[in-house]
Design a protein around this motif. Structure first.
Motif, PDB file in Angstrom:
ATOM      1  N   TYR A 124     -31.179   8.246   0.668  1.00 21.12           N
ATOM      2  CA  TYR A 124     -30.695   9.604   0.089  1.00 21.12           C
ATOM      3  C   TYR A 124     -31.466   9.715  -1.039  1.00 21.12           C
ATOM      4  O   TYR A 124     -31.744   8.900  -2.044  1.00 21.12           O
ATOM      5  CB  TYR A 124     -29.391   9.676  -0.006  1.00 21.12           C
ATOM      6  CG  TYR A 124     -28.348   9.369   1.014  1.00 21.12           C
ATOM      7  CD1 TYR A 124     -28.009  10.316   1.926  1.00 21.12           C
ATOM      8  CD2 TYR A 124     -28.141   7.896   1.547  1.00 21.12           C
ATOM      9  CE1 TYR A 124     -27.162   9.987   3.287  1.00 21.12           C
ATOM     10  CE2 TYR A 124     -27.279   7.889   2.792  1.00 21.12           C
ATOM     11  CZ  TYR A 124     -26.892   8.694   3.401  1.00 21.12           C
ATOM     12  OH  TYR A 124     -26.144   8.592   4.576  1.00 21.12           O
ATOM     13  N   ILE A 125     -31.752  10.929  -1.677  1.00 21.35           N
ATOM     14  CA  ILE A 125     -32.446  11.342  -2.570  1.00 21.35           C
ATOM     15  C   ILE A 125     -31.794  12.425  -3.502  1.00 21.35           C
ATOM     16  O   ILE A 125     -31.579  13.536  -2.831  1.00 21.35           O
ATOM     17  CB  ILE A 125     -33.976  11.877  -2.680  1.00 21.35           C
ATOM     18  CG1 ILE A 125     -34.568  10.728  -1.918  1.00 21.35           C
ATOM     19  CG2 ILE A 125     -34.457  12.015  -3.851  1.00 21.35           C
ATOM     20  CD1 ILE A 125     -36.171  11.164  -1.664  1.00 21.35           C
ATOM     21  N   LEU A 126     -31.064  12.257  -4.566  1.00 21.72           N
ATOM     22  CA  LEU A 126     -30.271  13.234  -5.221  1.00 21.72           C
ATOM     23  C   LEU A 126     -31.041  14.065  -6.545  1.00 21.72           C
ATOM     24  O   LEU A 126     -31.491  13.372  -7.112  1.00 21.72           O
ATOM     25  CB  LEU A 126     -29.036  12.694  -5.970  1.00 21.72           C
ATOM     26  CG  LEU A 126     -27.889  13.626  -6.470  1.00 21.72           C
ATOM     27  CD1 LEU A 126     -26.942  13.950  -5.765  1.00 21.72           C
ATOM     28  CD2 LEU A 126     -27.534  12.943  -7.986  1.00 21.72           C
ATOM     29  N   HIS A 182     -36.122  11.240 -21.308  1.00 18.61           N
ATOM     30  CA  HIS A 182     -37.155  10.901 -20.049  1.00 18.61           C
ATOM     31  C   HIS A 182     -36.355  11.278 -18.773  1.00 18.61           C
ATOM     32  O   HIS A 182     -35.130  11.220 -18.677  1.00 18.61           O
ATOM     33  CB  HIS A 182     -36.978   9.370 -20.151  1.00 18.61           C
ATOM     34  CG  HIS A 182     -37.988   8.513 -21.247  1.00 18.61           C
ATOM     35  ND1 HIS A 182     -39.432   8.992 -20.967  1.00 18.61           N
ATOM     36  CD2 HIS A 182     -37.986   8.153 -22.362  1.00 18.61           C
ATOM     37  CE1 HIS A 182     -40.081   8.385 -22.086  1.00 18.61           C
ATOM     38  NE2 HIS A 182     -39.069   7.916 -22.753  1.00 18.61           N
ATOM     39  N   TRP A 183     -37.019  11.331 -17.699  1.00 16.39           N
ATOM     40  CA  TRP A 183     -36.298  11.611 -16.494  1.00 16.39           C
ATOM     41  C   TRP A 183     -35.696  10.490 -15.826  1.00 16.39           C
ATOM     42  O   TRP A 183     -35.663   9.430 -16.746  1.00 16.39           O
ATOM     43  CB  TRP A 183     -37.420  12.010 -15.256  1.00 16.39           C
ATOM     44  CG  TRP A 183     -38.287  13.087 -15.525  1.00 16.39           C
ATOM     45  CD1 TRP A 183     -38.058  14.203 -16.352  1.00 16.39           C
ATOM     46  CD2 TRP A 183     -39.807  13.052 -15.332  1.00 16.39           C
ATOM     47  NE1 TRP A 183     -39.012  14.866 -16.424  1.00 16.39           N
ATOM     48  CE2 TRP A 183     -40.310  14.391 -15.857  1.00 16.39           C
ATOM     49  CE3 TRP A 183     -40.698  12.327 -14.438  1.00 16.39           C
ATOM     50  CZ2 TRP A 183     -41.629  14.882 -15.820  1.00 16.39           C
ATOM     51  CZ3 TRP A 183     -41.866  12.669 -14.298  1.00 16.39           C
ATOM     52  CH2 TRP A 183     -42.421  14.235 -14.818  1.00 16.39           C
ATOM     53  N   LEU A 184     -34.639  10.791 -14.971  1.00 19.05           N
ATOM     54  CA  LEU A 184     -33.746   9.881 -14.469  1.00 19.05           C
ATOM     55  C   LEU A 184     -34.411   9.533 -13.144  1.00 19.05           C
ATOM     56  O   LEU A 184     -34.108  10.499 -12.000  1.00 19.05           O
ATOM     57  CB  LEU A 184     -32.640   9.975 -14.274  1.00 19.05           C
ATOM     58  CG  LEU A 184     -31.361   9.101 -13.719  1.00 19.05           C
ATOM     59  CD1 LEU A 184     -31.623   7.604 -14.127  1.00 19.05           C
ATOM     60  CD2 LEU A 184     -30.027   9.364 -13.897  1.00 19.05           C
ATOM     61  N   LEU A 219     -31.407   7.170  -4.144  1.00 19.42           N
ATOM     62  CA  LEU A 219     -32.281   7.629  -5.146  1.00 19.42           C
ATOM     63  C   LEU A 219     -31.900   8.601  -5.984  1.00 19.42           C
ATOM     64  O   LEU A 219     -31.918   9.686  -5.506  1.00 19.42           O
ATOM     65  CB  LEU A 219     -33.663   7.501  -4.661  1.00 19.42           C
ATOM     66  CG  LEU A 219     -34.809   7.758  -5.748  1.00 19.42           C
ATOM     67  CD1 LEU A 219     -34.794   6.440  -6.603  1.00 19.42           C
ATOM     68  CD2 LEU A 219     -36.230   8.109  -5.197  1.00 19.42           C
ATOM     69  N   LEU A 220     -31.686   8.516  -7.531  1.00 22.50           N
ATOM     70  CA  LEU A 220     -31.243   9.382  -8.367  1.00 22.50           C
ATOM     71  C   LEU A 220     -32.864   9.951  -8.616  1.00 22.50           C
ATOM     72  O   LEU A 220     -33.629   9.263  -9.321  1.00 22.50           O
ATOM     73  CB  LEU A 220     -30.625   8.953  -9.426  1.00 22.50           C
ATOM     74  CG  LEU A 220     -29.333   8.217  -9.139  1.00 22.50           C
ATOM     75  CD1 LEU A 220     -28.573   7.516 -10.211  1.00 22.50           C
ATOM     76  CD2 LEU A 220     -28.457   9.238  -8.602  1.00 22.50           C
ATOM     77  N   ALA A 221     -33.123  11.280  -8.828  1.00 18.42           N
ATOM     78  CA  ALA A 221     -34.351  11.984  -9.066  1.00 18.42           C
ATOM     79  C   ALA A 221     -34.035  13.342  -9.991  1.00 18.42           C
ATOM     80  O   ALA A 221     -33.744  14.416  -9.310  1.00 18.42           O
ATOM     81  CB  ALA A 221     -35.050  12.170  -7.837  1.00 18.42           C
ATOM     82  N   THR A 222     -33.615  13.118 -11.000  1.00 17.66           N
ATOM     83  CA  THR A 222     -33.068  14.083 -11.849  1.00 17.66           C
ATOM     84  C   THR A 222     -33.289  14.202 -13.492  1.00 17.66           C
ATOM     85  O   THR A 222     -34.053  13.231 -13.744  1.00 17.66           O
ATOM     86  CB  THR A 222     -31.373  14.301 -11.661  1.00 17.66           C
ATOM     87  OG1 THR A 222     -30.988  15.400 -12.291  1.00 17.66           O
ATOM     88  CG2 THR A 222     -30.723  13.127 -11.922  1.00 17.66           C
ATOM     89  N   TYR A 256     -32.085   3.784 -14.744  1.00 18.22           N
ATOM     90  CA  TYR A 256     -30.606   4.347 -15.108  1.00 18.22           C
ATOM     91  C   TYR A 256     -30.027   3.506 -16.230  1.00 18.22           C
ATOM     92  O   TYR A 256     -29.790   2.364 -16.093  1.00 18.22           O
ATOM     93  CB  TYR A 256     -29.991   3.865 -13.878  1.00 18.22           C
ATOM     94  CG  TYR A 256     -28.208   4.372 -13.842  1.00 18.22           C
ATOM     95  CD1 TYR A 256     -27.694   5.759 -13.328  1.00 18.22           C
ATOM     96  CD2 TYR A 256     -27.416   3.676 -14.378  1.00 18.22           C
ATOM     97  CE1 TYR A 256     -26.537   6.181 -13.631  1.00 18.22           C
ATOM     98  CE2 TYR A 256     -25.868   3.893 -14.242  1.00 18.22           C
ATOM     99  CZ  TYR A 256     -25.473   5.003 -13.926  1.00 18.22           C
ATOM    100  OH  TYR A 256     -24.446   5.566 -13.835  1.00 18.22           O
ATOM    101  N   GLY A 257     -29.078   4.231 -17.086  1.00 11.39           N
ATOM    102  CA  GLY A 257     -28.268   3.506 -18.026  1.00 11.39           C
ATOM    103  C   GLY A 257     -29.294   2.833 -19.410  1.00 11.39           C
ATOM    104  O   GLY A 257     -30.506   2.757 -19.484  1.00 11.39           O
ATOM    105  N   ASN A 258     -28.438   2.612 -20.456  1.00 12.39           N
ATOM    106  CA  ASN A 258     -28.828   2.040 -21.767  1.00 12.39           C
ATOM    107  C   ASN A 258     -29.717   2.843 -22.338  1.00 12.39           C
ATOM    108  O   ASN A 258     -30.692   2.142 -22.708  1.00 12.39           O
ATOM    109  CB  ASN A 258     -29.458   0.556 -21.428  1.00 12.39           C
ATOM    110  CG  ASN A 258     -28.459  -0.364 -20.804  1.00 12.39           C
ATOM    111  OD1 ASN A 258     -27.370  -0.354 -21.247  1.00 12.39           O
ATOM    112  ND2 ASN A 258     -28.772  -1.019 -19.818  1.00 12.39           N
TER     113      ASN A 258
END
Length: 433
Positions: A215-217, A357-359, A370-373, A407-409
């Motif tokens: 899955y790609i969000l 920056h992109w996520l 996969l997060l793509a946002t 992701y994160g931090n």
């Protein structure tokens, strides 16, 4: 994201959520790589009218304070120059000007230095005062304060007809076998998690659960709304825009002007020959709409911003203060159009990450998602290449799994190109809400 060692089967079922800039580019690039079972869902038909890229024009620029995006922007510019984008990409150049804003001058200086480091500063000419500015944009001769402006003109870059670009690659992806699904069957409502905590599919408004191997969000500003845990990673905001309608004579007079970006006030483009509309954007920190709510395990509630799209709220328009700001830009930059009605006023929704920056990374609990946002206002200019990097991330290539996109931090870093810091809520500045 766990490396796949580049051995994903081309028969893998892939579900892309979101048919905007990230989603369409990813669908196109995956199809070009030979993947044969790709579905892209969105509540709207492709391209989604809610996408920030569903627009008359977007800036294509190479000036960045961050070296990574200088590299990517130059790569994207080479792609935009290919014959397939003739009539969609217009290399008019871009002029950035200020009346002495410290933030603007720092942005210009750092951008120039980064381009100079990679041997790409030769197309930049610094300008100051009326005579130098009018060499590049003689149409600004009536601007009342032009004598006090300074900045630079970069002949590399310009603008692209964003909507046409999305339509083009959406259609080509479909021709290569990508299935686009809209309506209730394409409207994500959440994740389906089984009893063991494993991702079992994507819930949609029809009541169905959609299943895939990967899955790609890529839901842009809607990402925190469909996946509330992203509200800690992303901040959905909108920016006002409007247009003035030109006569045929004015259309001819303003044809081919560079993008004029007055850092302190806003920016505009050459007029569209088909509609005779000239788009103007307010340069502000953006607006939010904190109507999203969530409750943690301890029962504590919190709110976060979600998009209020024009497609479902066509009566909204833009805040009165934004109308005033756009009119100030017109008065200061092109007073020929002062007092002219603003048409097709609306807000454009994007989502910012804390550091711009992109996520692009796996969901922290579900490796197959996969997060793509997190476009952070600089995604569409990368449209020809962004899907390739997302595809790289899916396949486990390090080129798509950069440290900056994890992701994160994230540390909060103010966006260098946005004036001001106060992000108001739409409900506080509009009588309609």
């Amino acid at each position: 994201m766990t490396a796949n060692k580049f051995s994903l089967s081309k028969d893998l079922t892939i579900l892309i959520i979101g048919a905007g800039t990230f989603g369409i580019s990813t669908a196109y690039h995956l199809a070009k790589r030979g993947y044969s079972n790709i579905t892209c869902i969105d509540r709207n038909p492709c391209p989604s009218v809610d996408s920030a890229g569903y627009d008359l024009n977007k800036i294509i620029r190479t000036e960045y304070e961050e070296p990574l995006y200088v590299e990517l922007a130059l790569e994207a510019l080479d792609a935009w120059r290919k014959p397939e984008w003739d009539g969609i990409f217009h290399e008019t150049g871009r002029m950035v000007i200020t009346t002495g804003n410290d933030q603007a001058e720092r942005h210009l200086r750092e951008s120039y230095e980064n381009l100079n480091k990679v041997g790409q500063a030769g197309k930049i000419d610094f300008v100051q005062g009326k005579d130098q500015i009018l060499l590049y944009v003689p149409q600004l001769r009536d601007a009342p304060g032009v004598e006090s402006w300074k900045g630079f003109f970069n002949s590399q870059g310009g603008w692209a007809h964003a909507k046409k670009a999305l339509e083009k690659w959406g259609a080509e992806a479909q021709q290569m076998g990508v299935k686009f699904v809209s309506g209730p069957q394409g409207t994500m409502t959440g994740l389906q998690i089984d009893g063991s905590g494993t991702l079992a599919g994507i819930r949609v408004a029809s009541g169905d659960i959609l299943h895939a191997d990967r899955y790609i969000l890529s839901t842009g500003a809607a990402s925190p709304e469909v996946l509330p845990e992203l509200a800690n990673e992303l901040w959905s905001k909108c920016w006002p825009l409007a247009h003035v309608e030109l006569t045929e004579e004015e259309l001819s007079q303003w044809k081919g002007i560079p993008v004029v970006d007055h850092f302190d006030l806003g920016f505009t483009f050459e007029p569209d020959p088909e509609t005779r509309l000239m788009k103007i954007c307010d340069n502000c920190p953006g607006y939010q709409y904190r109507a999203g709510t969530s409750t943690d395990d301890a029962g504590n509630g919190s709110s976060y911003s979600i998009p209020r799209y024009a497609s479902t709220n066509p009566e909204d328009g833009i805040p009165a203060e934004a109308t005033a700001s756009i009119n100030r830009f017109i008065d200061a930059v092109m007073p020929q159009f002062s007092g002219r009605p603003l048409v097709n006023s609306r807000v454009c929704w994007c989502t910012d990450s804390p550091d711009s920056h992109w996520l692009i990374d796996a969901h922290p609990k579900h490796n197959e998602l996969l997060l793509a946002t997190g476009d952070s206002g600089h995604a569409f200019k990368m449209f020809p290449i962004i899907g390739s990097y997302i595809a790289d991330a899916l396949e486990g290539h390090s080129s798509g799994l950069r440290e900056e996109w994890k992701y994160g931090n994230r540390k909060v870093t103010p966006a260098a190109t946005r004036v001001g810091t106060e992000v108001k809520d739409l409900r506080d500045v509009s009588a309609l809400l």
